[in-house]
Write a protein that holds these residues in place. Structure first.
Motif, short mmCIF file in Angstrom:
data_model
loop_
_atom_site.label_atom_id
_atom_site.label_comp_id
_atom_site.label_asym_id
_atom_site.label_seq_id
_atom_site.Cartn_x
_atom_site.Cartn_y
_atom_site.Cartn_z
N VAL A 27 0.72 -1.30 0.11
CA VAL A 27 0.05 0.13 0.07
C VAL A 27 0.83 1.20 0.02
CG1 VAL A 27 -1.73 1.29 1.40
CG2 VAL A 27 -1.97 -1.06 0.95
N ALA A 28 2.07 1.33 0.89
CA ALA A 28 2.94 2.40 0.96
C ALA A 28 3.51 2.56 -0.42
CB ALA A 28 3.83 2.19 1.86
N GLY A 29 4.10 1.53 -1.36
CA GLY A 29 4.48 1.58 -2.41
C GLY A 29 3.74 2.04 -3.70
N TRP A 30 2.28 1.61 -3.47
CA TRP A 30 1.31 2.10 -4.27
C TRP A 30 0.98 3.60 -4.10
CZ3 TRP A 30 -2.93 4.89 -2.96
CH2 TRP A 30 -3.80 5.36 -4.03
N ALA A 31 1.31 4.21 -2.81
CA ALA A 31 0.93 5.55 -2.59
C ALA A 31 2.20 6.68 -3.14
CB ALA A 31 0.88 5.86 -1.05
N VAL A 32 3.28 5.93 -3.06
CA VAL A 32 4.60 6.41 -3.57
C VAL A 32 4.42 6.69 -5.08
CG1 VAL A 32 7.08 6.30 -3.84
CG2 VAL A 32 6.01 6.09 -1.54
N ILE A 124 -5.06 14.88 12.00
CA ILE A 124 -5.35 16.04 11.04
C ILE A 124 -6.61 15.83 10.19
CG2 ILE A 124 -4.46 17.35 8.94
CD1 ILE A 124 -1.64 16.94 10.26
N GLY A 125 -6.71 14.54 9.63
CA GLY A 125 -7.84 14.22 8.86
C GLY A 125 -7.71 14.49 7.42
N TRP A 126 -8.65 14.24 6.54
CA TRP A 126 -8.72 14.49 5.13
C TRP A 126 -7.96 13.39 4.62
CZ3 TRP A 126 -7.46 20.32 4.84
CH2 TRP A 126 -8.49 20.96 5.60
N THR A 127 -8.32 12.13 4.66
CA THR A 127 -7.58 11.09 3.94
C THR A 127 -8.50 10.12 3.20
OG1 THR A 127 -7.35 9.65 5.97
CG2 THR A 127 -5.65 11.15 5.48
N ASP A 128 -8.22 9.61 2.25
CA ASP A 128 -8.88 8.82 1.53
C ASP A 128 -8.79 7.18 1.97
OD1 ASP A 128 -6.43 8.16 0.42
OD2 ASP A 128 -7.01 8.21 -1.49
N ALA A 129 -9.55 6.21 1.28
CA ALA A 129 -9.80 4.82 1.99
C ALA A 129 -8.14 4.24 1.91
CB ALA A 129 -10.81 4.28 1.20
N ASN A 130 -7.75 4.46 0.90
CA ASN A 130 -6.41 3.95 0.77
C ASN A 130 -5.34 4.09 1.88
OD1 ASN A 130 -6.89 2.13 -1.57
ND2 ASN A 130 -6.50 3.94 -2.90
N ARG A 132 -6.29 5.35 4.74
CA ARG A 132 -6.92 4.77 5.93
C ARG A 132 -6.52 3.46 6.22
NH1 ARG A 132 -11.49 8.18 4.81
NH2 ARG A 132 -12.41 6.56 3.60
N THR A 133 -6.53 2.94 5.23
CA THR A 133 -6.11 1.20 5.25
C THR A 133 -4.61 1.24 5.60
OG1 THR A 133 -7.59 0.73 3.60
CG2 THR A 133 -5.60 -0.94 3.86
N LEU A 134 -3.56 2.12 4.93
CA LEU A 134 -2.26 2.04 5.63
C LEU A 134 -2.13 2.55 6.79
CD1 LEU A 134 0.46 1.72 4.54
CD2 LEU A 134 0.82 4.06 3.90
N GLU A 135 -3.06 3.42 7.60
CA GLU A 135 -2.81 3.93 8.72
C GLU A 135 -3.16 2.96 9.74
OE1 GLU A 135 -5.58 7.09 8.78
OE2 GLU A 135 -4.19 8.60 7.44
N VAL A 136 -4.41 2.12 9.65
CA VAL A 136 -5.09 1.10 10.36
C VAL A 136 -3.81 -0.02 10.23
CG1 VAL A 136 -6.37 -0.72 10.63
CG2 VAL A 136 -7.17 1.74 10.29
N MET A 137 -3.39 -0.43 9.15
CA MET A 137 -2.39 -1.47 9.29
C MET A 137 -0.95 -1.22 9.89
SD MET A 137 -3.99 -3.99 7.74
CE MET A 137 -2.45 -5.14 7.50
N THR A 138 -0.81 -0.08 9.83
CA THR A 138 0.48 0.68 10.59
C THR A 138 0.21 0.23 12.04
OG1 THR A 138 1.29 1.71 8.72
CG2 THR A 138 2.20 2.14 10.82
N ILE A 139 -0.78 0.93 12.58
CA ILE A 139 -1.04 0.79 13.93
C ILE A 139 -1.28 -0.59 14.32
CG2 ILE A 139 -2.94 1.57 15.68
CD1 ILE A 139 -2.95 3.83 13.92
N ILE A 140 -1.87 -1.39 13.57
CA ILE A 140 -2.00 -3.23 14.04
C ILE A 140 -0.55 -3.67 13.91
CG2 ILE A 140 -2.81 -5.27 13.25
CD1 ILE A 140 -5.38 -3.64 12.39
N VAL A 141 0.26 -3.42 13.08
CA VAL A 141 1.43 -4.17 12.93
C VAL A 141 2.48 -3.51 13.92
CG1 VAL A 141 2.72 -2.60 11.38
CG2 VAL A 141 3.20 -5.06 11.36
N SER A 142 1.99 -2.14 14.51
CA SER A 142 3.06 -1.90 15.50
C SER A 142 2.81 -2.79 16.98
CB SER A 142 3.05 -0.37 15.91
OG SER A 142 1.61 0.06 16.41
#
Length: 172
Positions: A27-32, A124-130, A132-142
């Motif tokens: 997901v992070a590679g897609w975003a870059v 801060i807010g204003w993020t799209d679904a992809n 948000r997926t990366l945010e949630v996955m990063t928090i879970i994997v930590s």
């Protein structure tokens, strides 16, 4: 008996983390990639300070660029740590467990850095679904990386205690 439990827990958590870190990396590679492809058209209308950055993220907010880069670094390091950690845990001796414990701790630190940026981006807010997926996955994997680091450190401590000669056998 404790080392058998921590070995199975470490193995399961390393497999889980491998899958989670692969998802974070994808997901992070897609975003870059998305940011690189859209940089020219979106950054040309920005003022001078924002035009300096080589990659402008057209989605998200001002924390997105830092978050995505650190999530990508944490994901790549996490995948390599999980793969080498599985090899080290399968061998289950003190030198290999100490190497796995050190790399696991470093990966957890990088993941915490990416998680902090994810929390800032959520704040801060204003993020799209992809994103948000990366945010949630990063928090879970930590969180799972914390438990994996603990299991590997417990196994390394058990292996170190087994290597030490008993105190009563060597004294006169």
């Amino acid at each position: 008996m404790a080392s058998g439990g921590s070995k199975s827990a470490a193995t399961i958590l390393l497999f889980l983390n491998l899958g989670l870190y692969i998802i974070v990396t994808i997901v992070a590679g897609w975003a870059v990639n998305h940011a690189i492809e859209r940089t020219h058209e979106t950054a040309s209308v920005l003022s001078i300070p924002a035009r300096i950055f080589p990659i402008f993220f057209p989605m998200g907010n001002m924390a997105t660029g830092f978050f995505v880069i650190f999530a990508l670094i944490a994901g790549v390091v996490g995948v390599s740590t999980s793969v080498t950690g599985l090899n080290n845990v399968f061998q289950w001796d003190a030198p290999n467990l100490n190497a796995a414990a050190a790399s696991s701790l470093l990966t957890w630190a990088l993941t915490l850095l990416a998680m902090g940026l994810a929390c800032k981006e959520i704040n801060i807010g204003w993020t799209d679904a992809n994103l948000r997926t990366l945010e949630v996955m990063t928090i879970i994997v930590s969180g799972t990386q914390l438990f994996c680091t603990g299991a590997i450190h417990a196994g390394a401590e058990d292996a170190a205690l087994k290597r030490m000669p008993s105190a009563s056998a060597g004294t006169v």
